[in-house]
Motif scaffolding. Sequence first.
Motif, PDB file in Angstrom:
ATOM      1  N   TRP A  23       0.835  -1.208   0.000  1.00  0.00           N
ATOM      2  CA  TRP A  23       0.000   0.000   0.000  1.00  0.00           C
ATOM      3  C   TRP A  23       0.869   1.256   0.000  1.00  0.00           C
ATOM      4  CZ3 TRP A  23      -2.939  -2.040   4.894  1.00  0.00           C
ATOM      5  CH2 TRP A  23      -3.752  -3.121   4.521  1.00  0.00           C
ATOM      6  N   VAL A  24       1.897   1.232   0.843  1.00  0.00           N
ATOM      7  CA  VAL A  24       2.780   2.395   0.957  1.00  0.00           C
ATOM      8  C   VAL A  24       3.546   2.623  -0.343  1.00  0.00           C
ATOM      9  CG1 VAL A  24       4.842   3.267   2.126  1.00  0.00           C
ATOM     10  CG2 VAL A  24       3.003   2.220   3.470  1.00  0.00           C
ATOM     11  N   GLU A  25       4.069   1.556  -0.911  1.00  0.00           N
ATOM     12  CA  GLU A  25       4.844   1.672  -2.151  1.00  0.00           C
ATOM     13  C   GLU A  25       3.976   2.187  -3.304  1.00  0.00           C
ATOM     14  OE1 GLU A  25       8.613   0.165  -2.890  1.00  0.00           O
ATOM     15  OE2 GLU A  25       8.129   1.705  -1.415  1.00  0.00           O
ATOM     16  N   ARG A  26       2.766   1.680  -3.423  1.00  0.00           N
ATOM     17  CA  ARG A  26       1.897   2.091  -4.521  1.00  0.00           C
ATOM     18  C   ARG A  26       1.449   3.549  -4.352  1.00  0.00           C
ATOM     19  NH1 ARG A  26       0.658  -2.175  -7.794  1.00  0.00           N
ATOM     20  NH2 ARG A  26      -0.946  -0.962  -8.841  1.00  0.00           N
ATOM     21  N   ALA A  27       1.284   3.976  -3.108  1.00  0.00           N
ATOM     22  CA  ALA A  27       0.927   5.378  -2.870  1.00  0.00           C
ATOM     23  C   ALA A  27       2.083   6.289  -3.278  1.00  0.00           C
ATOM     24  CB  ALA A  27       0.579   5.597  -1.410  1.00  0.00           C
ATOM     25  N   GLY A  28       3.311   5.878  -2.955  1.00  0.00           N
ATOM     26  CA  GLY A  28       4.468   6.711  -3.275  1.00  0.00           C
ATOM     27  C   GLY A  28       4.874   6.678  -4.730  1.00  0.00           C
ATOM     28  N   GLN A  29       4.887   5.490  -5.320  1.00  0.00           N
ATOM     29  CA  GLN A  29       5.390   5.343  -6.683  1.00  0.00           C
ATOM     30  C   GLN A  29       4.331   5.601  -7.750  1.00  0.00           C
ATOM     31  OE1 GLN A  29       7.494   1.669  -7.371  1.00  0.00           O
ATOM     32  NE2 GLN A  29       8.700   1.825  -5.493  1.00  0.00           N
ATOM     33  N   PHE A  30       3.100   5.149  -7.476  1.00  0.00           N
ATOM     34  CA  PHE A  30       2.063   5.214  -8.513  1.00  0.00           C
ATOM     35  C   PHE A  30       0.923   6.158  -8.141  1.00  0.00           C
ATOM     36  CE2 PHE A  30       3.913   0.874  -8.612  1.00  0.00           C
ATOM     37  CZ  PHE A  30       4.576   0.987  -9.836  1.00  0.00           C
ATOM     38  N   HIS A  31       1.064   6.894  -7.036  1.00  0.00           N
ATOM     39  CA  HIS A  31       0.094   7.915  -6.632  1.00  0.00           C
ATOM     40  C   HIS A  31      -1.305   7.326  -6.416  1.00  0.00           C
ATOM     41  CE1 HIS A  31       3.253  10.706  -7.775  1.00  0.00           C
ATOM     42  NE2 HIS A  31       3.364  10.023  -8.893  1.00  0.00           N
ATOM     43  N   ASN A  52       6.856   5.737   7.437  1.00  0.00           N
ATOM     44  CA  ASN A  52       7.968   6.603   7.800  1.00  0.00           C
ATOM     45  C   ASN A  52       9.246   6.293   7.027  1.00  0.00           C
ATOM     46  OD1 ASN A  52       6.445   8.047   9.658  1.00  0.00           O
ATOM     47  ND2 ASN A  52       6.951   6.680  11.355  1.00  0.00           N
ATOM     48  N   ARG A  53       9.249   5.193   6.281  1.00  0.00           N
ATOM     49  CA  ARG A  53      10.402   4.876   5.446  1.00  0.00           C
ATOM     50  C   ARG A  53      10.383   5.670   4.133  1.00  0.00           C
ATOM     51  NH1 ARG A  53      13.149  -0.039   6.516  1.00  0.00           N
ATOM     52  NH2 ARG A  53      12.480  -0.923   8.521  1.00  0.00           N
ATOM     53  N   ARG A  54       9.280   6.356   3.886  1.00  0.00           N
ATOM     54  CA  ARG A  54       9.177   7.201   2.687  1.00  0.00           C
ATOM     55  C   ARG A  54       8.753   8.594   3.134  1.00  0.00           C
ATOM     56  NH1 ARG A  54       8.508   4.178  -2.449  1.00  0.00           N
ATOM     57  NH2 ARG A  54       8.235   6.289  -3.233  1.00  0.00           N
ATOM     58  N   ASN A  55       9.132   9.590   2.359  1.00  0.00           N
ATOM     59  CA  ASN A  55       8.734  10.968   2.683  1.00  0.00           C
ATOM     60  C   ASN A  55       7.677  11.497   1.721  1.00  0.00           C
ATOM     61  OD1 ASN A  55      10.182  11.368   0.363  1.00  0.00           O
ATOM     62  ND2 ASN A  55      11.874  12.474   1.325  1.00  0.00           N
ATOM     63  N   ASP A  56       7.094  10.602   0.915  1.00  0.00           N
ATOM     64  CA  ASP A  56       6.103  11.034  -0.067  1.00  0.00           C
ATOM     65  C   ASP A  56       4.751  10.348   0.141  1.00  0.00           C
ATOM     66  OD1 ASP A  56       6.979   8.531  -0.767  1.00  0.00           O
ATOM     67  OD2 ASP A  56       7.437   8.999  -2.873  1.00  0.00           O
ATOM     68  N   VAL A  57       4.534   9.821   1.341  1.00  0.00           N
ATOM     69  CA  VAL A  57       3.295   9.091   1.640  1.00  0.00           C
ATOM     70  C   VAL A  57       2.739   9.585   2.968  1.00  0.00           C
ATOM     71  CG1 VAL A  57       2.285   6.816   2.107  1.00  0.00           C
ATOM     72  CG2 VAL A  57       4.073   7.044   0.369  1.00  0.00           C
ATOM     73  N   GLN A  58       1.417   9.624   3.074  1.00  0.00           N
ATOM     74  CA  GLN A  58       0.762   9.991   4.328  1.00  0.00           C
ATOM     75  C   GLN A  58      -0.355   9.003   4.628  1.00  0.00           C
ATOM     76  OE1 GLN A  58      -1.816  13.474   4.257  1.00  0.00           O
ATOM     77  NE2 GLN A  58      -1.786  13.501   2.018  1.00  0.00           N
TER      78      GLN A  58
END
Length: 260
Positions: A23-31, A52-58
Amino acid sequence: MKTEVYDHFHPDERDFVDKAWEWVERAGQFHEMKLTDFLDPRQAYILESLMNRRNDVQIHLDGGSETAERKRALVAPDYAYLEEESMELAVLAITSADQKLLQLEHGDYMGALLSLGLKRGKIGDIHVLDDGCHTVVAKEVADYLSIHLHQVHRVNVFTDILPIDQLRTSEVSLQMMDLTVASLRLDGIASDVYRLSRSKILIPIKAGRCKVNFRVVEDPSKALQAGDVVSVQGLGRFKVMEIDGVTKKGRFRVKVGRFV
């Protein structure tokens, strides 16, 4: 996912960690945005730690009330405005003309709802009230539950679907117990709370059916602290309210609240 990510979690949590990381990866990479089922506090913690491992996801969490234990999560890119996004929550109001309704407890409602074939993740907090029950549910299953729920522990019931802003909450009911124990070990306190021998309480603990603060614990010697919530499958759960010193014989005075 990097192997070291797993080091922070129990092996039984790996399936959820995999899903949450996706979920986190898809939110960050594929919006993409993902609305999850209801998460318990441990799952919410895992999801937030992975975010918290990414700075482009909430992440936005909501269970219908400020004190909600189980919450749905909305995982989204960091630029999304989540306050206006619906968390798809509804209230299943359960009432009855039968006075036996007043004798029903949390477990009765839970059992009746799960007997309808839904996953636990579709059901949020259950609030037992003086005149029935308000249960937070995922909006997509509200109609199904309302149509099929006719009895709770042999009590005939009626249901209604309400908007989440009409939720009535209840205070958590605890049966207080004052214990004196030789140590603060998990198995020692749990055996006293559940009134089981030490040998019998070891069975569910070592089988992975015990959680401390919603995390699986298989070590019976784990020391408990004030504030810890312990649950054993099939036996219920309790909270260590206070550790109040030591007796003259060297035993610990512990105040425990058992959820009823």
